[in-house]
Scaffold this motif. Structure first.
Motif, mmCIF file in Angstrom:
data_model
loop_
_atom_site.group_PDB
_atom_site.id
_atom_site.type_symbol
_atom_site.label_atom_id
_atom_site.label_comp_id
_atom_site.label_asym_id
_atom_site.label_seq_id
_atom_site.Cartn_x
_atom_site.Cartn_y
_atom_site.Cartn_z
ATOM 1 N N MET A 195 2.233 4.226 4.569
ATOM 2 C CA MET A 195 1.381 3.345 4.302
ATOM 3 C C MET A 195 0.553 2.867 5.876
ATOM 4 S SD MET A 195 -0.500 1.533 1.933
ATOM 5 C CE MET A 195 -2.426 0.557 2.427
ATOM 6 N N THR A 196 -0.763 3.936 5.589
ATOM 7 C CA THR A 196 -1.928 3.951 6.720
ATOM 8 C C THR A 196 -2.589 3.291 5.834
ATOM 9 O OG1 THR A 196 -2.096 6.460 6.262
ATOM 10 C CG2 THR A 196 -0.452 4.976 8.200
ATOM 11 N N SER B 282 -6.381 9.287 4.681
ATOM 12 C CA SER B 282 -5.119 8.492 5.097
ATOM 13 C C SER B 282 -4.263 8.242 3.301
ATOM 14 C CB SER B 282 -4.049 8.184 6.566
ATOM 15 O OG SER B 282 -5.133 6.660 6.429
ATOM 16 N N PHE B 283 -5.535 7.465 3.542
ATOM 17 C CA PHE B 283 -4.351 6.795 2.063
ATOM 18 C C PHE B 283 -4.816 7.556 1.168
ATOM 19 C CE2 PHE B 283 -6.436 3.703 -1.360
ATOM 20 C CZ PHE B 283 -5.118 2.982 -1.248
ATOM 21 N N ASN B 284 -5.821 8.054 1.009
ATOM 22 C CA ASN B 284 -5.294 9.406 -0.194
ATOM 23 C C ASN B 284 -4.248 10.064 0.096
ATOM 24 O OD1 ASN B 284 -7.684 7.567 -1.052
ATOM 25 N ND2 ASN B 284 -9.661 9.506 -0.015
ATOM 26 N N ARG B 285 -3.951 10.687 0.923
ATOM 27 C CA ARG B 285 -3.303 11.349 0.616
ATOM 28 C C ARG B 285 -1.983 10.848 1.041
ATOM 29 N NH1 ARG B 285 -3.807 13.093 6.615
ATOM 30 N NH2 ARG B 285 -5.561 14.071 6.246
ATOM 31 N N TRP B 286 -1.593 9.290 1.376
ATOM 32 C CA TRP B 286 -0.224 8.604 0.732
ATOM 33 C C TRP B 286 -0.137 8.566 -0.569
ATOM 34 C CZ3 TRP B 286 -0.363 3.159 -0.904
ATOM 35 C CH2 TRP B 286 1.060 3.542 -1.595
ATOM 36 N N ILE B 287 -1.090 8.274 -1.570
ATOM 37 C CA ILE B 287 -1.168 8.509 -2.582
ATOM 38 C C ILE B 287 -0.682 9.770 -2.990
ATOM 39 C CG2 ILE B 287 -2.098 7.946 -4.593
ATOM 40 C CD1 ILE B 287 -3.563 5.474 -3.437
ATOM 41 N N GLU C 130 0.770 12.220 -1.348
ATOM 42 C CA GLU C 130 2.727 12.879 -1.732
ATOM 43 C C GLU C 130 3.106 11.746 -1.735
ATOM 44 O OE1 GLU C 130 2.268 11.848 3.091
ATOM 45 O OE2 GLU C 130 1.071 14.332 3.169
ATOM 46 N N GLY C 131 2.573 10.448 -2.140
ATOM 47 C CA GLY C 131 3.853 9.391 -3.324
ATOM 48 C C GLY C 131 3.587 9.921 -4.152
ATOM 49 N N SER D 67 5.912 12.915 -5.100
ATOM 50 C CA SER D 67 7.221 12.969 -4.512
ATOM 51 C C SER D 67 8.189 12.973 -5.390
ATOM 52 C CB SER D 67 8.025 12.137 -3.624
ATOM 53 O OG SER D 67 6.959 10.699 -3.838
#
Lengths: 375, 159, 362
Positions: C1-2, C10-15, C17-18, C21
C-alpha cells in the motif's frame, strides 16, 4: 413592435394564450391579478382584476368618527401611512377652520418626508428584486430600518403609526428624534451611493429599463397617472408645489421632472426624490418651533354639513379625499382617490408589445401598492 | 468607423459598470462587521423596546394593586373596532352612596389595531401601552384579556 | 500500500492489482466501476449540499445578513435538514401532465451533470476516466441537461414552465457555442484535449499566464457563457422567479425538485472545475519557472487543496455575479451572445493561433 400589434385579429387568436400573473405571484407584490394575453413572450394585452384585498374601507369609514377614521387610512396605502393620516387631518381642520400650531406643521412635514423616503426605499428594494437583483432588496430594507426605528421611538409603532390626529399629533416628538433623524440623513447619504453603484449605473439595468414602457405626457394626464410615475413623463403634478399644504409652501425644494417617459425615467425621478426629501427634512429638522403638539379640539368632532375635498401628495401620487358630511360625528360618505388605482389603469396601455420581463419592470416602476388599489 | 468605436466603448462601459456593482457586494462580503441581523431569541434578555412602544394595551397598576380606572367607558366609545368592553359595577361606599366602579375591563387583543385612541382619550390616564410583543397563542380565546388585575381597586381620589 | 497524497496513481494501481488478484478481470472491472460509482454519488451529494449551504452563506454576507445559523454550528446542517424535508414532502401529481416525461426530466438533468463529472481530474491520478478527448466529452455531455429542462417545461402542463423551458432552450443552444469556442482557444495553445495532459502542460505556468491576453479574454468569455449555461443569475431566465414564478420547475415538488436544485449546483461546480482545470492549472500548484525554492514550497500543498481552492474561487465569482446583477431579458441575452461574445471569441481564437504560431506565449 407595431407590426405585431397590427396583425390581423384572426391570426392572433390562434397564437394567443393567456396566463394569470397573480393573485399569488412574486412580482405583483400582493394580491393583484393580471390576466395577460401573450403571443410568445410578447404581451398583447392585459386585464387587471382587482378586489382580492378589498376591505370596504370607504364603507367602514361611514360608521367611524373622524379620529377613528385615521387608523383605517393607515391601511389604504400602508407605505405612506403618515401621508394618508395627514390628508384626513387637513380635511377636518379645513372644515372646522382650526389653526394648527406651527410645531405640528413641522412635525407632520418631516414625518411625511420620512414616509416618502422609506416608501421609495422599499420601492427600490422591490424594483431590484423584480429585475432579479435580490441583493438590492436587502440593502433597501436595511436602510429603511433606521426610519422605522425613528418612528417607533416617537409614535410607538413601526409601520402603521396612526400618529396624526385632528388638530395635531398624538404625542410630542421624542427628545431623541432630531438626533436620530440627523444620524439617519448622514448614514443614508452614504448608502444611497451604493444604490446608484449597484443598480442605477448598471449596464444590465439600463438596458432593461431604458425605452421600456413609454408613457407619454398626454397619456399620463388622460389616465391620471400622478406622482413620480407622472413626473417621469414630464407632467408637473406635484401637489406639494401646486397646492402647498403644511410647510411645503415655505421650504425650498425642486419638483423632480424627467422627460424620457420610460421606466428608467420613472426610476430616476424616485431616486432624486429621495434626495429632495432629505433636503426638505434638513431645512426643517433644526427649526422645529416650541409649542403645543396639538390644537385644542372638541371632544366630539362634527363637521358642518357639506362636501369637502383635500388632496395631498402621497409617495405614489395624488391622494384625494372627498367627504360628504351631514353634520353628524361620522361622515356620510368618504371617498378616497388613491394614486395606485389610476396608475394601474395605464399598465395595459404601456405594456402592450413589450415582453413579460418588461411587464414586470413596468409594473415595478409604477410602484403599485395593492391595498391602495382595492381599499 | 464610428459605430466600430461605439461597439468597443459600449463593452468597456458595460464591463466597468458591472465591476462597480461587484465592488459593492464584494466589499460587504468582506466586512462582516456591517451585518445588521439581530439574533432574536438569543438577545431576548437584553432586548429593550422603546418606551412608547405599543405592544398591548394595559391598565397601569401601582404597588398596592390599585389602578385609576373608574369605568367611565370613554375608551370603549373611542375604540374603532370594539376591542374594549367595560363592565362596570355598583358598590356602596363608606358614606352609604352607591358608586360606579369597574368590574371587568375586557380587552380583545386580537381585534386591536393599536391606534392609541383609548390611551389618548382616557380622562384619568388609567390605560397605557405595555412592552410585551410576543403575543402568539394557540387559542384565540387567550387573546381576550381582563385588564384590571384581580382584587385591584381604584386609587382614592381619582374617581 | 503506497498511499501518497500528492500522487494517486500508485494508490489506484494498488486497488486494481488487489482486486485482480482474487477475481477474474471482468469482475474486477465491474467492482471498480461500482466503487467509483458509489464514491462519486457520495461526492456528488456532499458537494451539492455543501454548495447550497455555501451559496446561502455567501449571499447572506453580501447582503449584511448572517445566513443559516440554527441547525448545527454556523448552520452547517441546514441543507441536510432541508434535504430531509424535501424527501418527506409529497410528490404532487399534476393534472393532464405527461407523466413519463415529467418523472424522467429530473433524472436526465442529474445524469447529465453526473456524467460530466467523471472526466474532471481532482488530483494527480484521481479521475474516473481520462479520455483523450476529455474537453469534447464534457461539452457534449453537459449540454444534455437542457433536454431535461425542456422536458420538464413541456410535460408540466403549465404555461410558466413552458415559457421557462423555451427560454432555456434558446439560451443554452446559443451559449454552448461560446463555451466551446473559449475552450477551443486553450486547446489551440495546449494542442491536446486530454485533461491530464492539459494539467501536466501547466507545470511551469498556468495557461491564463502562459496565454496572457487571449487566455484572459477566453477565461472571461468562458465564465460568462458558462454562468449562462448553468442557468444561474443574471442569466436565470429559465426560472426567473419574479416573472415565471419558478420557471421550468414550477410544478415539481419534493425530491424531484431537489434533483433540479442539486443539479444546478453541481453544474456550477462542474463548470468551475473545468475553468480551474483548463485556465488555472487544475490541481497543479503555482509554479514560476526559475524559482526552484518557491516551487518546492508550493509543491508541499497537496494537489487536491489547489484544485478545491481554485474551484471555490471561481464558484465565489459566479455567486458574486448572481447576487449583484439584475436579470437580463431574453433578447438582450441573445444579443450578448451573438453580437458580443461570439465575435470576440472568434477573433480571440485567431489571435491565439497567431500567438502560438509566432511563439509569443510563455
Amino acid at each position: 413592435m407595431k407590426e405585431i400589434i397590427n396583425l390581423p385579429v384572426s391570426n392572433i387568436e390562434e397564437e394567443e394564450y393567456h396566463i394569470n400573473m397573480g393573485p399569488q405571484h412574486p412580482s405583483t407584490h400582493g394580491v393583484l391579478r393580471l390576466l395577460v394575453s401573450l403571443q410568445g413572450e410578447m404581451v398583447r394585452s392585459l386585464k387587471p382584476h382587482c378586489g382580492y384585498i378589498h376591505r370596504g374601507i370607504e364603507k367602514m369609514c361611514e360608521k367611524d368618527t373622524y379620529p377613528q377614521v385615521i387608523h383605517l387610512t393607515d391601511r389604504i396605502d400602508y407605505l405612506s401611512a403618515h401621508i394618508n393620516n395627514h390628508a384626513v387631518c387637513l380635511l377636518v381642520e379645513k372644515a372646522l377652520e382650526v389653526d394648527v400650531p406651527e410645531r405640528v406643521r413641522y412635525i407632520r412635514t418631516i414625518m411625511d418626508e420620512l414616509a416618502r423616503i422609506q416608501s421609495h426605499q422599499l420601492w427600490w428594494s422591490s424594483f431590484g428584486m423584480d429585475l432579479g437583483g435580490l441583493t438590492c432588496f436587502f440593502y433597501g430594507l436595511r436602510d429603511r430600518e433606521m426610519i422605522l426605528d425613528i418612528w417607533e421611538e416617537t409614535t410607538g409603532s413601526r409601520f402603521l403609526q396612526s400618529y396624526n390626529c385632528p388638530g395635531g399629533v398624538m404625542q410630542d416628538i421624542h427628545p431623541n428624534f432630531q438626533k436620530k433623524v440627523h444620524a439617519f440623513l448622514k448614514t443614508f447619504k452614504k448608502k444611497i451611493k451604493d444604490y446608484d453603484r449597484i443598480l442605477s449605473g448598471n449596464v444590465i439595468f439600463e438596458n432593461r429599463s431604458q425605452g421600456v414602457g413609454i408613457l407619454s405626457k398626454e397619456d399620463a394626464i388622460s389616465y391620471g397617472v400622478t406622482g413620480p410615475s407622472g413626473r417621469g413623463s414630464g407632467w408637473s403634478c406635484d401637489v406639494r408645489k401646486t397646492e402647498p399644504y403644511s410647510m411645503y409652501g415655505k421650504v425650498q425644494f425642486n419638483e423632480v421632472l424627467r422627460y424620457e417617459c420610460d421606466t428608467y425615467s420613472r426610476y430616476m425621478v424616485r431616486m432624486q426624490e429621495m434626495h429632495e426629501s432629505m433636503n426638505i427634512i434638513e431645512q426643517l429638522i433644526d427649526n422645529i418651533p416650541e409649542g403645543e403638539h396639538s390644537a385644542k379640539m372638541k371632544a366630539v368632532i362634527k363637521l358642518p354639513a357639506g362636501e369637502y375635498f383635500q388632496r395631498v401628495e402621497s409617495a405614489r401620487g395624488e391622494l384625494g379625499l372627498f367627504v360628504v358630511s351631514d353634520g353628524n360625528k361620522t361622515p356620510y360618505r368618504m371617498k378616497f382617490r388613491t394614486p395606485s388605482f389610476s396608475n394601474l389603469s395605464v399598465l395595459d396601455h404601456i405594456s402592450r408589445g413589450m415582453k413579460i420581463a418588461d411587464l414586470v419592470a413596468i409594473g415595478a416602476s409604477l410602484d403599485l401598492v395593492i391595498p391602495d388599489i382595492d381599499r | 468607423m464610428n459605430s466600430f468605436f461605439k461597439y468597443f466603448s459600449d463593452i468597456f462601459h458595460g464591463v466597468k459598470s458591472l465591476l462597480i456593482g461587484m465592488s459593492v457586494t464584494g466589499r460587504y462580503f468582506f466586512s462582516p462587521g456591517q451585518i445588521v441581523t439581530q439574533q432574536y431569541p438569543e438577545n431576548r434578555k437584553n432586548l429593550q423596546m422603546f418606551e412608547r412602544f405599543k405592544g398591548e394595551v394595559i391598565m397601569l397598576h401601582d404597588g398596592n394593586n390599585q389602578h385609576r380606572c373608574n369605568g367611565c367607558g370613554i375608551c370603549e366609545n373611542n375604540c374603532p373596532n370594539g376591542s374594549i368592553e367595560v363592565i362596570p359595577a355598583k358598590i356602596t361606599g363608606e358614606d352609604g352612596k352607591s358608586k360606579r366602579v369597574i368590574d371587568k375591563h375586557i380587552y380583545h387583543l386580537g381585534m386591536c389595531t393599536f391606534c392609541g385612541l383609548c390611551v389618548k382619550n382616557c380622562p384619568s390616564n388609567a390605560l397605557g401601552f405595555g412592552q410585551e410583543f410576543e403575543h402568539a397563542v394557540f387559542d384565540r380565546s387567550k387573546l381576550t384579556k381582563v385588564l384590571n388585575q384581580p382584587g385591584s381597586s381604584i386609587i382614592k381620589g381619582v374617581e | 500500500m503506497t498511499f501518497n497524497i500528492y500522487d494517486f496513481t500508485s494508490f489506484n494501481r494498488w486497488i486494481d492489482e488487489g482486486l485482480n488478484s482474487f477475481m477474474s478481470p471482468t469482475w474486477a472491472l465491474i467492482t471498480e466501476m461500482a466503487i467509483i460509482g458509489i464514491v462519486f454519488l457520495l461526492f456528488y451529494a456532499v458537494v451539492g449540499l455543501f454548495l447550497v449551504y455555501a451559496e446561502r452563506k455567501v449571499c447572506a454576507f453580501m447582503q449584511n445578513r448572517v445566513g443559516p445559523n440554527r441547525v448545527g454550528p454556523y448552520g452547517i446542517f441546514q441543507t441536510i435538514a432541508d434535504f430531509i424535508k424535501l424527501l418527506m414532502k409529497e410528490l404532487v401529481y399534476i393534472k393532464d401532465s405527461d407523466k413519463l416525461l415529467f418523472n424522467l426530466a429530473p433524472f436526465i438533468v442529474i445524469i447529465a451533470s453526473f456524467m460530466a463529472l467523471s472526466a474532471v481530474p481532482f488530483a494527480k491520478g484521481l479521475h474516473a476516466i481520462d479520455f483523450d478527448i476529455g474537453i469534447l466529452y464534457v461539452i457534449a455531455v453537459s449540454s444534455l441537461g437542457v433536454v431535461g429542462i425542456l422536458l420538464a417545461g413541456w410535460s408540466s402542463n403549465n404555461k410558466y414552465s413552458l415559457i421557462g423551458a423555451m427560454r432555456s432552450g434558446a439560451q443554452i443552444v446559443s451559449y454552448e457555442l461560446s463555451v466551446g469556442l473559449s475552450l477551443l482557444t486553450i486547446i489551440v495553445l495546449a494542442g491536446t484535449m486530454q485533461f491530464s495532459e492539459i494539467v501536466e502542460m501547466q507545470r511551469n505556468g498556468w495557461f491564463i499566464f502562459k496565454g496572457h491576453i487571449p487566455a484572459i479574454i477566453a477565461f472571461i468569455v468562458f465564465l460568462v457563457a458558462s454562468t449562462a449555461e448553468t442557468n444561474r443569475g443574471p442569466f436565470d431566465l429559465a426560472e426567473a422567479e419574479s416573472e415565471l414564478t419558478a420557471g421550468f420547475h414550477t410544478e415539481y415538488s419534493g425530491i424531484k425538485f431537489a434533483f433540479f436544485f442539486l443539479a444546478e449546483y453541481m453544474n456550477m461546480f462542474l463548470v468551475a472545475s473545468i475553468a480551474a482545470t483548463v485556465f488555472w492549472g487544475g490541481w497543479m500548484p503555482f509554479h514560476v519557472s526559475g524559482w526552484a525554492g518557491f516551487n518546492t514550497i508550493m509543491d508541499y500543498i497537496p494537489p487536491f487543496i489547489w484544485y478545491i481552492g481554485k474551484t471555490a474561487f471561481i464558484i465565489w465569482l459566479m455567486m458574486l455575479f448572481k447576487w449583484t446583477f439584475p436579470r437580463l431579458r431574453i433578447d438582450q441575452l441573445l444579443t450578448l451572445e451573438w453580437k458580443y461574445l461570439l465575435p470576440i471569441n472568434l477573433v480571440n481564437i485567431l489571435f491565439m493561433a497567431f500567438l502560438v504560431l509566432m511563439h509569443w506565449h510563455f
